[in-house]
Structure formats: C-alpha cells, structure tokens
Design an enzyme around this catalytic site. Structure first.
Site, PDB file in Angstrom:
ATOM      1  N   HIS A 220      26.471 100.960 209.690  1.00  0.00           N
ATOM      2  CA  HIS A 220      26.749 102.271 209.690  1.00  0.00           C
ATOM      3  C   HIS A 220      27.846 102.616 210.681  1.00  0.00           C
ATOM      4  O   HIS A 220      27.591 102.192 211.778  1.00  0.00           O
ATOM      5  CB  HIS A 220      25.625 103.153 209.539  1.00  0.00           C
ATOM      6  CG  HIS A 220      25.618 104.599 209.243  1.00  0.00           C
ATOM      7  ND1 HIS A 220      26.214 105.479 209.958  1.00  0.00           N
ATOM      8  CD2 HIS A 220      25.442 105.228 207.947  1.00  0.00           C
ATOM      9  CE1 HIS A 220      26.349 106.876 209.406  1.00  0.00           C
ATOM     10  NE2 HIS A 220      25.843 106.473 208.167  1.00  0.00           N
TER      11      HIS A 220
ATOM     12  N   ASP B 180      21.145 103.767 201.934  1.00  0.00           N
ATOM     13  CA  ASP B 180      21.693 103.429 200.476  1.00  0.00           C
ATOM     14  C   ASP B 180      20.678 102.127 200.130  1.00  0.00           C
ATOM     15  O   ASP B 180      20.749 101.519 198.952  1.00  0.00           O
ATOM     16  CB  ASP B 180      22.990 102.960 200.414  1.00  0.00           C
ATOM     17  CG  ASP B 180      23.789 104.250 200.364  1.00  0.00           C
ATOM     18  OD1 ASP B 180      24.703 104.271 200.943  1.00  0.00           O
ATOM     19  OD2 ASP B 180      23.339 105.068 199.574  1.00  0.00           O
TER      20      ASP B 180
HETATM   21  C1  SDX Z   1      26.967 105.899 203.560  1.00  0.00           C
HETATM   22  O1  SDX Z   1      29.459 108.245 207.180  1.00  0.00           O
HETATM   23  C2  SDX Z   1      28.138 108.521 206.697  1.00  0.00           C
HETATM   24  O2  SDX Z   1      27.636 109.229 207.290  1.00  0.00           O
HETATM   25  C3  SDX Z   1      27.792 107.899 205.446  1.00  0.00           C
HETATM   26  C4  SDX Z   1      26.588 108.121 204.881  1.00  0.00           C
HETATM   27  C5  SDX Z   1      26.345 109.586 204.792  1.00  0.00           C
HETATM   28  O3  SDX Z   1      25.133 109.936 204.595  1.00  0.00           O
HETATM   29  O4  SDX Z   1      27.228 110.231 204.391  1.00  0.00           O
HETATM   30  O5  SDX Z   1      25.356 107.469 205.747  1.00  0.00           O
HETATM   31  C6  SDX Z   1      26.171 107.279 203.566  1.00  0.00           C
HETATM   32  O6  SDX Z   1      28.175 105.801 203.263  1.00  0.00           O
HETATM   33  C7  SDX Z   1      26.149 104.850 204.307  1.00  0.00           C
HETATM   34  C8  SDX Z   1      26.833 103.386 204.315  1.00  0.00           C
HETATM   35  C9  SDX Z   1      26.840 102.786 202.859  1.00  0.00           C
HETATM   36  N1  SDX Z   1      27.825 101.737 202.908  1.00  0.00           N
HETATM   37  C10 SDX Z   1      27.577 100.421 202.748  1.00  0.00           C
HETATM   38  O7  SDX Z   1      26.352 100.226 202.857  1.00  0.00           O
HETATM   39  C11 SDX Z   1      28.456  99.455 202.623  1.00  0.00           C
HETATM   40  C12 SDX Z   1      28.318  98.052 203.684  1.00  0.00           C
HETATM   41  N2  SDX Z   1      28.384  98.593 205.182  1.00  0.00           N
HETATM   42  C13 SDX Z   1      29.829  98.502 205.602  1.00  0.00           C
HETATM   43  O8  SDX Z   1      30.744  98.551 204.751  1.00  0.00           O
HETATM   44  C14 SDX Z   1      29.933  99.209 206.847  1.00  0.00           C
HETATM   45  O9  SDX Z   1      28.991  99.044 207.675  1.00  0.00           O
HETATM   46  C15 SDX Z   1      30.217 100.634 206.868  1.00  0.00           C
HETATM   47  C16 SDX Z   1      31.299 100.981 206.110  1.00  0.00           C
HETATM   48  C17 SDX Z   1      29.205 101.570 206.428  1.00  0.00           C
HETATM   49  C18 SDX Z   1      30.477 100.973 208.194  1.00  0.00           C
HETATM   50  O10 SDX Z   1      31.861 100.510 208.451  1.00  0.00           O
HETATM   51  P1  SDX Z   1      32.457 100.764 209.925  1.00  0.00           P
HETATM   52  O11 SDX Z   1      31.620 101.494 211.042  1.00  0.00           O
HETATM   53  O12 SDX Z   1      33.912 101.024 209.657  1.00  0.00           O
HETATM   54  O13 SDX Z   1      32.026  99.304 210.691  1.00  0.00           O
HETATM   55  P2  SDX Z   1      33.030  98.050 210.675  1.00  0.00           P
HETATM   56  O14 SDX Z   1      33.329  97.939 209.051  1.00  0.00           O
HETATM   57  O15 SDX Z   1      34.099  97.971 211.649  1.00  0.00           O
HETATM   58  O16 SDX Z   1      31.980  97.052 211.092  1.00  0.00           O
HETATM   59  C19 SDX Z   1      31.801  96.632 212.299  1.00  0.00           C
HETATM   60  C20 SDX Z   1      31.513  95.312 212.293  1.00  0.00           C
HETATM   61  C21 SDX Z   1      32.638  94.503 211.484  1.00  0.00           C
HETATM   62  O17 SDX Z   1      32.822  93.006 212.114  1.00  0.00           O
HETATM   63  P3  SDX Z   1      33.986  92.866 213.165  1.00  0.00           P
HETATM   64  O18 SDX Z   1      35.173  93.104 212.411  1.00  0.00           O
HETATM   65  O19 SDX Z   1      33.654  93.789 214.281  1.00  0.00           O
HETATM   66  O20 SDX Z   1      33.795  91.194 213.549  1.00  0.00           O
HETATM   67  O21 SDX Z   1      30.345  94.858 211.487  1.00  0.00           O
HETATM   68  C22 SDX Z   1      30.624  94.347 210.228  1.00  0.00           C
HETATM   69  C23 SDX Z   1      32.123  94.148 210.232  1.00  0.00           C
HETATM   70  O22 SDX Z   1      32.709  93.222 209.450  1.00  0.00           O
HETATM   71  N3  SDX Z   1      29.740  94.716 209.197  1.00  0.00           N
HETATM   72  C24 SDX Z   1      29.330  93.996 208.285  1.00  0.00           C
HETATM   73  C25 SDX Z   1      28.708  95.149 207.643  1.00  0.00           C
HETATM   74  N4  SDX Z   1      29.000  96.097 207.957  1.00  0.00           N
HETATM   75  C26 SDX Z   1      29.692  95.888 209.189  1.00  0.00           C
HETATM   76  N5  SDX Z   1      29.356  92.678 208.210  1.00  0.00           N
HETATM   77  C27 SDX Z   1      28.514  92.362 207.030  1.00  0.00           C
HETATM   78  N6  SDX Z   1      27.828  93.109 206.190  1.00  0.00           N
HETATM   79  C28 SDX Z   1      27.774  94.642 206.652  1.00  0.00           C
HETATM   80  N7  SDX Z   1      27.194  95.444 205.893  1.00  0.00           N
END
Ligand code: SDX
Length: 442
Positions: free
Chosen positions: A318, A376
C-alpha cells in the site's frame, strides 16, 4: 531535495527556506500544521519566487488538498473517519450512519439518522428509462464497464441536481448517488445472468436491499440472512473512504473543473477499476485460483520478488500503510464469520490465502519493504462465498466508495479557495524545431 536545493526549517517563523545553490536565489515558504499527522510547507508561491516547479509524479510526498474527512497513519496502521477509528465504526455503527458521518462531520442523533435513512431509501429507485441503457450492453460486458456508462448517464436523467453552485442540488445529487449505486450494481449483476431486475424495497436496510436486489428472483421469496447482511454492511463501511487515493483524487480533479457530480463519480469508478487500486480484490481471487495450492505459494512469492517478473502479490502492499491495513484485520475476522455461517470454514481459498499471508509476512523482502495485506486481500473470499461472481467485486467497492467520493467532492466544492486542478511538468521532449515538409522527409 535535489543536489541544487537545500531546505531549512525556521521554527520561529514556522517557515521553510529553500535555497537554489546554483543561483543563490532563495524563497521562504509557510509551514502548515494539521490536527494530526505530518506538517506541510505551502509551495504555492515557489514558481513565482524561484522559477522552479516541484516534481513528484506519484504524489508520494505531496498533499493535494486540506481535508477533515479521513486520516490515515500508515506507520501505525490507523484509519480515522472524522476522528473515529475504523474498527470501532465497523463494530458499532452501520453503513448509512457512517455515510452521514462522512457527509456531515458528526454522528447523527436518533432523529437525524431516521431522517437520513428515509432520504436515502426514497432515492433508491432509478428512472425506468435507464433500463434501456442496460439493453445496449452485451450480456458478458464487465459490470464495471456498465457502471462507468450508466452512472455517467445519470446526469442525463437528473438535470435538477447538476448545478454544483446550489447547495440543495449538491445534497440531492449526493443522496441520489449513494442511494442508486446499489440499485445500478444489482441491475448490472442481474443483466449479466439474464435474470429480471428486482426493484428496491423501502422496508429493507441498505445492505439488505442490495442483497435482495442482487439475489432475489420473482419465483420465490428471498430470505435475508442477518449474518450476511451484517457482513455486507460492514464491508461497505470498510470501503467507504480513504483520503486522497487514486479514484478520490480523480473525482476531485474532475470536480475542480465544475463537472456535474454524476460525471465526477463515473470518473472515480473508471479509476477504481484498475488492478493496482479497486480492481485488486478481483485480481486477488484470480491470483489465488492461479496459485491453486499451498505447495505453489513459494513459487509465486519468488515471482513477486523478481524485478524482471511483472507479477505482484495482489492484495499486498500500500502507498500509505507500512503496517497491517486496519481494514484487512476486520475483513479477515468477517471472513471467518461468513464462512462459518455458510458452513464452508474449510474453504480452500481461505486456507491458501492464510498460508500465503503467513509466508509473505515472514519473508525478508516483504518485511523490508513493509508489504502487508491490504483491504483487498480477504474481501474477495467473503464475496465469493456470499455468491458474488469475481467480476462484481470491484463494483461492490465502488458502491461503498461512492459516499467517500461524494463527501470529498462536496468538501472541495464548498472550499472557498477551490480552483481548477492543473499540474505542471518537467518537459523532456524536443526543443523548438522547424517543420519539415513531407517531400523532404525521405
Ligand atoms: C487500494 O491509495 C489507497 O488508499 C488505495 C485503497 C483505498 O481504499 O482507496 O487502499 C485501495 O487500492 C489498495 C491497494 C490494492 N492494490 C493491490 O493490492 C495491488 C498490489 N499492490 C501493489 O501494486 C502496490 O503495493 C500498490 C500499488 C498498492 C502501492 O504501490 P506503491 O506505493 O507505488 O509502491 P511501489 O509500487 O513503489 O512498491 C514499493 C516496492 C517496490 O519495490 P522497489 O521498486 O522499491 O524495489 O514494493 C514492491 C515494489 O516492487 N511491491 C511489491 C508489491 N507491492 C509493492 N512487490 C510484490 N508484490 C506487491 N504486492
């Protein structure tokens, strides 16, 4: 700060001074304090004073507005709605009461609650002509595609609540959207399974009405299961609002131009559909079904950690929470309640999800990056057990989040300092050049 700038906080005057070390130019920026949470410095005058913009494409360190509605402490895993913790609201309140709280800032009195429930109840029907919209879709259309189209079309039916400058029209549009979303969502489901639409009933609660419109058939009486309707109501509460997430920011941006509220909410629905956002609940179920069994969990954890593999653990991570999402905790408890009520405690997908969570939370990659289950991760398991197809999961998220979108939209419209959102950019394209006629281009 970039290597050319440094920031100094002047506690006495509560300002930050930015110095452009390349030119020696500086600018003093006021610091603003909220009730709780990080303070901010106002960069509104930065360009005028320095000729420079800030650069923060994902808004990782940028506040877009002032708001009094929701507060998240990502480090501690705390979520407050108008100051009330989400777990207390989920335990003690109901969805329409939370809607009243988000819209008005305070919990309603008994009389205020009864009046609000009546206002919403008497807006649950949709214009009969709207049914023709559904007939234009293929039966296998994704219900989120239907939601985007039908909700956007509402402005063509309810002209008397599209003038955003009129406070009464703003309230009527807000009530109409909150009231009609479950009806439209249930119609999208009925259309996809070829069953007749079921009209709302004024003797049912919000969650009961939604379950009835979704699962009742004219051929027999539909019995409301109180455990399932309570779970549905709680799931709505958990999804109601969440600060300036992608879809809420989309609604605010659309509303900042003066677009009508129905168009703004349709924009929010479109943004929520993305798998990185509200589409994640559907993606979690698809992921769990693809993993299939506990002995394949390690393979997928490995893939989630592989930079060269686009696979991510859906339902994990998140932007704000760097701790357990407080909504996921309540969702997990609700999951056990619903599965027990339905007599499917041994649901293999739940066991797989819990094994995936256990392994991920012990893995140093997830620990180091502070990736925890989010709202989720468990919701899809509950919704599937309740009888919803996976394609309806994000639709339910949109039904619940409508009150948050509407409350945030209303807060923005009523802010006297509100102006159209218009970000700037860092241009990296070609410098000015002359046109080359076609016969000289080879
Ligand atoms: C919702 O914003 C809100 O409040 C949203 C929400 C709401 O109520 O409105 O809470 C609802 O959207 C919840 C999130 C649902 N999405 C998912 O579950 C999809 C999987 N999660 C990822 O796509 C990700 O964690 C996000 C999109 C939720 C957050 O992404 P960020 O904050 O942009 O973080 P990032 O993508 O930069 O990740 C940071 C690091 C990265 O590694 P590095 O590039 O630093 O090496 O963590 C890794 C990412 O690769 N990472 C993951 C991961 N999530 C982040 N690696 C593996 N699996 C994951 N799920």
């Amino acid at each position: 700060m970039s290597q050319q700038k440094s920031a100094v906080t002047d506690a006495a005057n509560d300002t930050v001074t930015l110095v452009d070390n390349a030119t020696g130019r500086s600018c003093e920026l006021p610091v603003m304090h909220g009730t709780i949470g990080p303070k901010v410095f106002d960069i509104g005058k930065l360009y005028a004073q320095t000729g420079m913009f800030t650069f923060d494409p994902g808004y990782t360190s940028t506040g877009s507005c002032k708001s009094s509605i929701t507060y998240i402490d990502g480090e501690e895993g705390i979520l407050l709605h108008r100051g009330y913790p989400i777990d207390e609201l989920a335990e003690n309140s109901d969805f329409l009461e939370v809607c009243y709280l988000l819209l008005n800032g305070e919990l309603p009195s008994r009389a205020e609650k009864a009046k609000f429930e009546k206002q919403i109840t008497y807006h649950t029907m949709v214009h009969e002509q709207l049914i023709n919209f559904f007939r234009g879709f293929r039966r296998d259309a994704h219900p989120m595609a239907i939601m985007c189209g039908v909700v956007g079309a509402l402005s063509a039916f309810y002209h008397d609540s599209t003038d955003i400058r009129d406070p009464r029209q703003r309230i009527v549009a807000s009530h109409r959207l909150i009231a009609k979303m479950p009806t439209i969502a249930a119609m999208a489901y009925k259309y996809s399974v070829g069953q007749p639409f079921i009209y709302p009933r004024n003797d049912l609660s919000y969650a009961e009405n939604f379950l009835h419109m979704t699962f009742a058939v004219p051929a027999e009486e539909y019995k409301i299961n109180p455990v399932l309707s309570r779970a549905m109501d709680r799931i709505f509460i958990l999804h109601a609002d969440h600060e300036q997430n992608a879809s809420t920011s989309t609604v605010r941006m659309a509303g900042s131009s003066g677009a009508n509220p129905f168009a703004c909410i349709a924009a929010g629905i479109a943004s929520l559909w993305g798998p990185a956002h509200g589409g994640a609940n559907e993606a979690v179920l698809n992921m769990l079904e693809e993993i299939g069994s506990k002995d394949r969990v390690g393979e997928y954890i490995k893939r989630a950690k592989d930079k060269d593999d686009p696979f991510r653990l859906m339902g994990f991570g998140h932007r704000v929470y760097k701790n357990y999402d407080p909504r996921a905790k309540v969702m997990r408890q609700t999951c056990h309640e619903v599965l027990a009520e339905l007599g499917v405690e041994d649901e293999p997908l739940l066991e797989l999800a819990m094994e995936l969570e256990r392994i991920a939370l012990e893995d140093e990659y997830f620990v180091e990056k502070k990736l925890y289950p989010n709202v989720d991760f468990y919701s899809g398991i509950i919704l599937r057990a309740m009888g919803f197809p996976t394609s309806m999961f994000t639709v339910l998220f949109a039904v619940a989040r409508t009150v948050g979108w509407v409350a945030q939209w209303k807060e923005m419209i009523e802010d006297p300092t509100q102006k159209i959102g218009r970000p700037r950019q860092l241009y990296v394209g070609p410098a000015k050049r002359s046109f080359t006629p076609l016969d000289q281009r080879g």
